[in-house]
Design a protein around this motif. Structure first.
Motif, mmCIF file in Angstrom:
data_model
loop_
_atom_site.group_PDB
_atom_site.id
_atom_site.type_symbol
_atom_site.label_atom_id
_atom_site.label_comp_id
_atom_site.label_asym_id
_atom_site.label_seq_id
_atom_site.Cartn_x
_atom_site.Cartn_y
_atom_site.Cartn_z
ATOM 1 N N ILE A 1 0.844 -1.201 0.000
ATOM 2 C CA ILE A 1 0.000 0.000 0.000
ATOM 3 C C ILE A 1 0.877 1.248 0.000
ATOM 4 O O ILE A 1 0.599 2.216 -0.713
ATOM 5 N N LEU A 2 1.970 1.225 0.780
ATOM 6 C CA LEU A 2 2.896 2.369 0.772
ATOM 7 C C LEU A 2 3.561 2.527 -0.594
ATOM 8 O O LEU A 2 3.833 3.651 -1.029
ATOM 9 N N VAL A 3 3.827 1.419 -1.256
ATOM 10 C CA VAL A 3 4.396 1.475 -2.610
ATOM 11 C C VAL A 3 3.408 2.162 -3.556
ATOM 12 O O VAL A 3 3.786 3.060 -4.327
ATOM 13 N N LEU A 4 2.147 1.762 -3.484
ATOM 14 C CA LEU A 4 1.106 2.401 -4.305
ATOM 15 C C LEU A 4 1.028 3.896 -4.002
ATOM 16 O O LEU A 4 0.968 4.725 -4.914
ATOM 17 N N ASN B 1 1.804 9.221 -5.526
ATOM 18 C CA ASN B 1 1.901 10.421 -4.675
ATOM 19 C C ASN B 1 0.544 10.795 -4.075
ATOM 20 O O ASN B 1 0.045 11.912 -4.253
ATOM 21 N N LEU B 2 -0.032 9.860 -3.334
ATOM 22 C CA LEU B 2 -1.361 10.045 -2.757
ATOM 23 C C LEU B 2 -1.268 10.333 -1.260
ATOM 24 O O LEU B 2 -0.369 9.852 -0.577
ATOM 25 N N SER B 3 -2.220 11.078 -0.746
ATOM 26 C CA SER B 3 -2.343 11.258 0.691
ATOM 27 C C SER B 3 -2.916 9.976 1.297
ATOM 28 O O SER B 3 -3.375 9.082 0.573
ATOM 29 N N ASP B 4 -2.924 9.879 2.615
ATOM 30 C CA ASP B 4 -3.464 8.683 3.267
ATOM 31 C C ASP B 4 -4.951 8.505 2.951
ATOM 32 O O ASP B 4 -5.402 7.396 2.658
ATOM 33 N N PRO C 1 -7.650 -1.469 4.500
ATOM 34 C CA PRO C 1 -7.152 -0.644 5.612
ATOM 35 C C PRO C 1 -7.540 0.814 5.421
ATOM 36 O O PRO C 1 -7.441 1.357 4.321
ATOM 37 N N ASP C 2 -7.996 1.442 6.505
ATOM 38 C CA ASP C 2 -8.390 2.850 6.395
ATOM 39 C C ASP C 2 -7.170 3.764 6.480
ATOM 40 O O ASP C 2 -6.044 3.309 6.708
ATOM 41 N N ALA C 3 -7.400 5.057 6.301
ATOM 42 C CA ALA C 3 -6.309 6.038 6.263
ATOM 43 C C ALA C 3 -5.512 6.044 7.561
ATOM 44 O O ALA C 3 -4.288 6.204 7.554
ATOM 45 N N LYS C 4 -6.203 5.854 8.687
ATOM 46 C CA LYS C 4 -5.511 5.868 9.978
ATOM 47 C C LYS C 4 -4.544 4.693 10.098
ATOM 48 O O LYS C 4 -3.418 4.851 10.588
ATOM 49 N N LYS C 5 -4.962 3.506 9.627
ATOM 50 C CA LYS C 5 -4.095 2.327 9.669
ATOM 51 C C LYS C 5 -2.875 2.515 8.768
ATOM 52 O O LYS C 5 -1.766 2.102 9.106
#
Length: 342
Positions: free
Chosen positions: A63-66, A71-74, A100-104
């Protein structure tokens, strides 16, 4: 109208035919090589049964790779995963799976940042590149690029206080805690030509043949390009190429003895370059310019030479992740080129 299994399958097949780069990335990258490092970060004492099991660590890393590729925000990352079927396929998720939600996503990224493991993750994949004989060391290129951070709107007094290495007293007040979190006291201003930059620098060392990044350093924007260079060059590097910003007796003296210095020479008003020196610089430039392809890919394809984070700790994570993802994408391209040629 309810979407059936075959509808989803046909849509994914169509995306593949159109050239889904994420499918190509999944085919050649063994994501499991990153699991041991991430698992070690999250290893905790067993506290007994109960509680929701964590999301798979490799899934979260992908998900961090994506997030970094696009270049996306959470919040946007959470939305786009739910919205894009290509993202779900890349992550191995289906329509009925929880995302997973933005907080996770933020918590996972924050945990890896505080554990300072991005360099280790970079080196894990770097070892695979070496084992695949993609790093030749016949030519090494060193260069740096700006990575811009959110610009600050501070008063002159606040700027002066930050330059002295202090946090303005006004920001330390309890009622200003939220403001302080948004203030980057690590990033610095600098100017190149007529353009002002605020943020950090990504200093990279790249293999001239494969255009893969073999080492990197992260500094503030005002740090001179040449400062991290001596620590990045070792006996494995046979020839070093760099632009004239690295030219000088100090840098040359710090290079290992057997390394051939192919840094661009720089003239002065009193002592301009000779025609021979200009010709030599032109020859060196044909190889040195390959590093610009790296920064060009990061800018055009990854939109990654800007960051949203605050502070050098998070900048180091995001810039290190950018360099790692560039290598992942470059490896996929090299693998595809060899397959096509065969």
């Amino acid at each position: 109208m309810q979407i059936g299994f075959w509808d989803e399958s046909l849509r994914l097949e169509k995306l593949s035919q159109l050239g889904d780069c994420l499918v190509r990335l999944n085919k050649v990258i063994d994501w499991e090589i990153f699991r041991p490092t991430i698992t070690r970060v999250y290893k905790k004492e067993h506290k007994g049964p109960g509680g929701r099991p964590p999301y798979d660590y490799v899934l979260m890393f992908k998900i961090l790779v994506l997030q970094r590729i696009y270049n996306l925000s959470d919040d946007q990352t959470e939305y786009q995963i739910n919205d894009r079927i290509s993202f779900m396929r890349f992550l191995g998720l289906h329509l009925e799976d929880n995302v997973p939600d933005a907080k996770k996503i933020w918590e996972f990224k924050d945990t890896l940042t505080k554990a300072d493991v991005i360099r280790e993750l970079f080196d894990v994949f770097g070892k695979q590149l070496k084992d695949a004989n993609l790093i030749t060391h016949t030519g090494t290129i060193v260069d740096a690029t700006f990575v811009e951070a959110p610009r600050q709107r501070n008063s002159k007094e606040e700027r002066d206080e930050i330059k002295r290495g202090n946090v303005p007293e006004e920001w330390k007040k309890p009622e200003k805690v939220h403001k302080l979190r948004q203030k980057d006291v690590d990033a610095t201003w600098t100017r190149k030509g007529n353009v002002a930059y605020f943020g950090y620098k990504d200093h990279v060392k790249a293999d001239a043949d494969s255009k893969l990044i073999t080492d990197y350093a992260v500094t503030t924007a005002s740090t001179h390009d040449s400062q991290p260079m001596p620590g990045m060059i070792n006996e494995e590097d046979k020839v070093v190429y760099a632009d004239s910003a690295y030219w000088g007796k100090t840098v040359a003296e710090q290079l290992p003895e057997k390394v051939i210095n192919m840094i661009h020479e720089r003239g002065t008003k009193k002592k301009p370059l000779t025609e021979e020196q200009k010709a030599n610089n032109k020859k060196k430039g044909k190889i040195r310019c390959r590093v610009e392809h790296i920064f060009g890919y990061m800018t055009q394809s990854m939109h990654a030479l800007t960051i949203r984070s605050v502070g050098i700790e998070r900048a180091k994570f995001n810039i290190g992740l950018t360099n790692l993802i560039y290598n992942l994408c470059r490896y996929e391209f090299l693998h595809r080129s060899v397959s096509t040629a065969a």
